[in-house]
Enzyme design. Structure first.
Site: not given
Ligand code: TYD
Length: 144
Positions: A56
């Site tokens: 992303h």
């Molecule tokens: P995401 O940022 O997409 O993770 P990565 O980039 O490591 O794959 O986040 C994964 C899930 O966690 C998504 O459902 C949102 C949640 N999340 C939160 O609720 N708060 C946060 O601060 C973060 C970073 C993620």
């Protein structure tokens, strides 16, 4: 800036290290050791072998990513150029500016990916579809 940002705006920051025979300490103070104030800290751990994270971009969020333990690779993509940055020391951080697509791959066993973030969690700051990311990067591209 966020639409015009490039992978070359993202750089490795060598953090301080307080040496001690019984272990080292690295201190990160927002707006001092890194170029933004820290509003949120989170970390990825227990990442299964072969898993990939990220996939992303953020519209406004800046991050510093540190391999607090183990190692992993971060693929940075600004829509035009790509580069892979390996993080494998707890005293190096990768500063990622807004508007960069990132994927985190090749996690070693036991790796801990520490993330210092410039904003609180906001799901609307994410761009999760690559097509939407390239459209975002092309917004205002005619404006100098
Ligand atoms: P995401 O940022 O997409 O993770 P990565 O980039 O490591 O794959 O986040 C994964 C899930 O966690 C998504 O459902 C949102 C949640 N999340 C939160 O609720 N708060 C946060 O601060 C973060 C970073 C993620």
């Amino acid at each position: 800036m966020r639409t015009k940002s490039s992978i070359y705006d993202c750089c490795i920051i060598e953090l301080n290290k307080i040496h001690n025979r019984s272990g080292n300490i690295t201190v990160i103070e927002g707006n001092i050791d890194i170029p933004f104030a820290v509003k949120r800290i989170y970390y990825l751990y227990d990442v299964p072998g072969g898993a990939e994270r990220g996939g992303h971009s953020h519209k406004d969020l800046q991050q510093l990513i540190v391999a607090a333990s183990g190692c992993f690779d971060i693929v940075l993509d600004d829509g035009k150029n790509k580069k892979v940055v390996e993080l494998n020391r707890p005293y190096y951080g990768l500063h990622i500016v807004p508007g960069i697509w990132r994927e985190i791959i090749n996690f070693s066993s036991g790796a801990i990916c520490l993330v210092l973030a410039s904003h609180r969690y906001d799901k609307d700051d994410y761009i999760r579809e690559y097509n939407n990311f390239t459209a975002f990067k092309n917004e205002n591209s005619s404006i100098i």
